[in-house]
Design a protein around this motif. Structure first.
Motif, mmCIF file in Angstrom:
data_model
loop_
_atom_site.group_PDB
_atom_site.id
_atom_site.type_symbol
_atom_site.label_atom_id
_atom_site.label_comp_id
_atom_site.label_asym_id
_atom_site.label_seq_id
_atom_site.Cartn_x
_atom_site.Cartn_y
_atom_site.Cartn_z
ATOM 1 N N TYR A 161 -50.933 -51.570 -45.364
ATOM 2 C CA TYR A 161 -49.685 -50.906 -44.994
ATOM 3 C C TYR A 161 -49.368 -51.163 -43.521
ATOM 4 O O TYR A 161 -48.318 -51.700 -43.179
ATOM 5 N N TYR A 162 -50.283 -50.801 -42.640
ATOM 6 C CA TYR A 162 -50.124 -51.081 -41.219
ATOM 7 C C TYR A 162 -50.725 -52.456 -40.922
ATOM 8 O O TYR A 162 -51.866 -52.721 -41.287
ATOM 9 N N VAL A 163 -49.934 -53.317 -40.293
ATOM 10 C CA VAL A 163 -50.376 -54.676 -39.981
ATOM 11 C C VAL A 163 -50.434 -54.807 -38.468
ATOM 12 O O VAL A 163 -49.414 -54.772 -37.784
ATOM 13 N N ARG A 164 -51.656 -54.946 -37.932
ATOM 14 C CA ARG A 164 -51.767 -54.967 -36.467
ATOM 15 C C ARG A 164 -52.983 -55.759 -36.007
ATOM 16 O O ARG A 164 -54.111 -55.489 -36.408
ATOM 17 N N ASP A 165 -52.743 -56.774 -35.182
ATOM 18 C CA ASP A 165 -53.792 -57.477 -34.452
ATOM 19 C C ASP A 165 -53.654 -57.062 -32.993
ATOM 20 O O ASP A 165 -52.679 -57.436 -32.337
ATOM 21 N N TYR A 166 -54.576 -56.276 -32.507
ATOM 22 C CA TYR A 166 -54.387 -55.648 -31.202
ATOM 23 C C TYR A 166 -54.451 -56.668 -30.065
ATOM 24 O O TYR A 166 -55.160 -57.662 -30.121
ATOM 25 N N ALA A 167 -53.661 -56.415 -29.020
ATOM 26 C CA ALA A 167 -53.485 -57.352 -27.912
ATOM 27 C C ALA A 167 -54.748 -57.448 -27.051
ATOM 28 O O ALA A 167 -55.530 -56.505 -26.956
ATOM 29 N N THR A 168 -54.892 -58.610 -26.429
ATOM 30 C CA THR A 168 -56.043 -58.819 -25.543
ATOM 31 C C THR A 168 -55.619 -59.215 -24.131
ATOM 32 O O THR A 168 -56.449 -59.287 -23.234
ATOM 33 N N SER A 169 -54.336 -59.465 -23.907
ATOM 34 C CA SER A 169 -53.867 -59.926 -22.603
ATOM 35 C C SER A 169 -53.904 -58.800 -21.575
ATOM 36 O O SER A 169 -53.615 -57.639 -21.886
ATOM 37 N N ASP A 170 -54.262 -59.155 -20.337
ATOM 38 C CA ASP A 170 -54.234 -58.199 -19.234
ATOM 39 C C ASP A 170 -53.016 -58.422 -18.333
ATOM 40 O O ASP A 170 -52.848 -57.720 -17.334
ATOM 41 N N GLU A 171 -52.175 -59.395 -18.690
ATOM 42 C CA GLU A 171 -51.018 -59.725 -17.849
ATOM 43 C C GLU A 171 -49.948 -58.636 -17.971
ATOM 44 O O GLU A 171 -49.395 -58.397 -19.049
ATOM 45 N N VAL A 172 -49.650 -57.978 -16.875
ATOM 46 C CA VAL A 172 -48.601 -56.947 -16.863
ATOM 47 C C VAL A 172 -47.249 -57.640 -16.751
ATOM 48 O O VAL A 172 -46.959 -58.312 -15.768
ATOM 49 N N ILE A 173 -46.421 -57.460 -17.788
ATOM 50 C CA ILE A 173 -45.105 -58.099 -17.773
ATOM 51 C C ILE A 173 -44.025 -57.155 -17.238
ATOM 52 O O ILE A 173 -43.063 -57.582 -16.620
ATOM 53 N N LEU A 174 -44.210 -55.851 -17.420
ATOM 54 C CA LEU A 174 -43.218 -54.867 -16.965
ATOM 55 C C LEU A 174 -43.930 -53.698 -16.305
ATOM 56 O O LEU A 174 -44.901 -53.173 -16.856
ATOM 57 N N ARG A 175 -43.446 -53.308 -15.148
ATOM 58 C CA ARG A 175 -43.955 -52.106 -14.496
ATOM 59 C C ARG A 175 -42.782 -51.271 -14.009
ATOM 60 O O ARG A 175 -41.864 -51.790 -13.350
ATOM 61 N N CYS A 176 -42.771 -50.016 -14.370
ATOM 62 C CA CYS A 176 -41.725 -49.087 -13.939
ATOM 63 C C CYS A 176 -42.357 -47.997 -13.085
ATOM 64 O O CYS A 176 -43.402 -47.442 -13.455
ATOM 65 N N GLU A 177 -41.724 -47.701 -11.957
ATOM 66 C CA GLU A 177 -42.252 -46.686 -11.054
ATOM 67 C C GLU A 177 -41.189 -45.639 -10.741
ATOM 68 O O GLU A 177 -40.079 -45.958 -10.299
ATOM 69 N N LYS A 178 -41.538 -44.403 -11.016
ATOM 70 C CA LYS A 178 -40.731 -43.239 -10.676
ATOM 71 C C LYS A 178 -39.289 -43.345 -11.171
ATOM 72 O O LYS A 178 -38.329 -43.180 -10.415
ATOM 73 N N LEU A 179 -39.141 -43.594 -12.494
ATOM 74 C CA LEU A 179 -37.809 -43.569 -13.094
ATOM 75 C C LEU A 179 -37.305 -42.132 -13.155
ATOM 76 O O LEU A 179 -38.026 -41.221 -13.560
ATOM 77 N N ASN A 180 -36.051 -41.938 -12.745
ATOM 78 C CA ASN A 180 -35.394 -40.633 -12.821
ATOM 79 C C ASN A 180 -33.996 -40.840 -13.383
ATOM 80 O O ASN A 180 -33.350 -41.861 -13.102
ATOM 81 N N ASP A 181 -33.521 -39.874 -14.164
ATOM 82 C CA ASP A 181 -32.173 -40.031 -14.730
ATOM 83 C C ASP A 181 -31.072 -39.532 -13.799
ATOM 84 O O ASP A 181 -29.880 -39.642 -14.114
ATOM 85 N N GLY A 182 -31.452 -38.953 -12.642
ATOM 86 C CA GLY A 182 -30.460 -38.531 -11.657
ATOM 87 C C GLY A 182 -29.729 -37.256 -12.002
ATOM 88 O O GLY A 182 -28.789 -36.859 -11.317
ATOM 89 N N LYS A 183 -30.161 -36.571 -13.063
ATOM 90 C CA LYS A 183 -29.510 -35.323 -13.473
ATOM 91 C C LYS A 183 -30.349 -34.162 -12.945
ATOM 92 O O LYS A 183 -31.395 -33.827 -13.513
#
Length: 497
Positions: free
Chosen positions: A245-267
């Protein structure tokens, strides 16, 4: 006296090119909660629309208390004690709760609508279920769960004997589900027969007595829930065993492709995103879990440039980027399939082809000239990749089942060749067979190096498909759980502070 409150016998209904129902039988007893299961496109919604007077069958008959009845429209359905709560809520947002409950049948006084009577009667019905909702509140100010409860009160205010509920738990929290089930049991104890449509197999044993399965527009069988296994029901629905049912080969890469810091919606006063920081590695699926209202969708809307005034730093492949709008996000290889495909995603009056290619116009339009052959090739590529069931590319997308609409949505964004794919509730309203297909597609994408952010309210999905899970509570991240440590208990400990 008939054993059954409702009988639908040999119901058949066709549309151009599609046999939606073929000699389908269905029986409902008074005071029972009867589940109706089947893959998307199995015929569930069509059968319910026949019962509700929206569609007229070519063959078959409907009996209530053993007597044949003629249901020609919605009013005649209501006259026969039938009320339907559709998956997509149909309340009027800027009218009050009382006005919605009595819409079209308002109590009249000497000088027009008797608002006092309408409010008092509505409040009495709401109080019977201890909902804590004021009838003078605007629908727009209620949560989805509260709106769902108002729909139920509206339905039973017609003195209904047969209540149909289509995916009622798809947008509400576990706590609200418990309240809904209590209301359903209360109604059943009063003799109301409830037809319950849901793709959440785990709910059947909690609230349902019997289950009827449809497949490809035909009746497969009816079983007692207490003596039928989940695997048996799945096999009845899909016509085969789902080996994995669940099909998953778990990742092994350590390469960070996206990093978000202190996101705020401004409200400032009603902020749902408060200093949210996280990172995504190449080729992994990162789950975002939390209760309804925790801020998961709002965080992704900030990332995708959909929240004016939002702040925070975003780094893509180590480099800072500025995302002011969705066009910027797409330019950087970020794609997002939104939670609500009806309101935020699909062009409902347009074709599958149009919906599949709308984000990649530059690939087949040049100097105002449309390469129709290339457009058709792109559409067909993603119809095939997603295994979307449609008679043709020209089929109006609103005529597809919910699961196939979702496949069109995901395929549309895959056509943009994204590096990062945000999936907000990717399998909501999708049957078990289509879920397994979507999981396999997600897994294959990660093998190609695509990183996926998945927001889901289904904890088994989060646990089995994610490499890591960030948990949110009231707009903040309360923790990150690695795959080996994932459990429902670990997630809920962080989700309910």
């Amino acid at each position: 006296m008939s054993e059954y409150l409702l009988e639908m016998k040999n119901i058949s209904k066709s549309f151009p090119g599609v046999k939606a129902l073929q000699n389908v039988d269905f029986q409902l007893k008074a005071g029972e909660i009867h589940a109706l299961l089947g893959e998307n496109g199995a015929g569930k919604s069509t059968l319910i629309k026949v019962l509700g007077g929206i569609y007229h069958p070519e063959e078959g008959e409907i009996l209530i208390d053993g007597k044949k009845v003629s249901i020609t429209d919605v009013n005649s359905a209501q006259a026969n004690g039938i009320s339907i709560i559709h998956q997509e809520l149909v309340l009027v947002p800027y009218m009050t709760v009382a006005e919605n409950i009595f819409l079209g049948r308002e109590p009249m006084g000497k000088f027009g609508v008797n608002y006092t009577q309408m409010s008092n009667e509505s409040q009495k019905m709401l109080d019977n279920f201890a909902l804590g909702i004021d009838t003078d509140m605007l629908i727009a100010n209620l949560s989805i769960a509260q709106q769902q409860m108002v729909e139920i009160v509206k339905a039973i205010s017609f003195n209904c004997r047969i209540l149909v509920m289509d995916e009622p738990t798809s947008s509400i929290s576990d706590r609200e589900v418990a309240s809904l089930f209590a209301i359903m049991r209360n109604l059943a104890s009063q003799g109301v027969g409830i037809i319950y449509i849901s793709h959440k197999m785990s709910e059947l044993s909690e609230v349902c007595d019997r289950v009827t399965v449809l497949r490809d527009g035909s009746y497969v069988g009816t079983r007692d829930v207490a003596t039928t296994s989940k695997d048996e029901l799945i096999a009845m629905m899909v016509g085969r065993e789902l080996d994995q049912y669940y099909v998953r080969d778990y990742a092994t890469s350590d390469e960070v492709i996206l990093r978000c810091e202190k996101l705020n919606d401004g409200k400032k006063s009603r902020s749902r995103v408060k200093d949210v920081s996280f990172e995504i590695r190449r080729g992994e699926i990162v789950g975002f879990a939390g209760l309804v209202g925790a801020g998961r969708s709002e965080t992704m809307q900030c990332l995708f440039g959909l929240t004016p005034g939002s702040t925070g730093e975003v780094y893509l492949e180590g480099k800072p980027v500025k995302i002011h709008n969705a066009v910027d996000a797409m330019k950087y290889g970020i794609a997002m399939v939104p939670e609500n495909r009806k309101l935020q995603g699909l062009y409902h009056v347009q074709s599958v082809r149009f919906n599949s290619t709308i984000e990649v116009l530059e690939r087949f339009i040049s100097h105002l000239r449309v390469d129709a052959k290339r457009e058709a090739e792109i559409a067909q590529e993603f119809i095939d990749k997603m295994n979307t069931r449609t008679p043709s590319q020209e089929q109006v997308v609103s005529n597809l089942s919910g699961g196939n609409q979702q496949k069109v949505m995901i395929g549309r964004w895959l056509a943009t060749d994204p590096k990062i794919l945000i999936l907000d509730e990717p399998t909501r309203g999708v049957d078990v067979g289509a879920k397994a297909e979507i999981y396999e597609i997600m897994n294959n994408l990660t093998k190609l190096g695509v990183s996926i952010i998945m927001i889901s309210s289904e904890l088994p999905e989060i646990i089995n498909m994610s490499d890591r899970v960030y948990v949110m509570f009231e707009g903040t991240i309360t923790g990150c759980i690695q795959q080996k440590d994932l459990s429902q208990e670990a997630i809920m400990k962080l989700a309910a502070q």
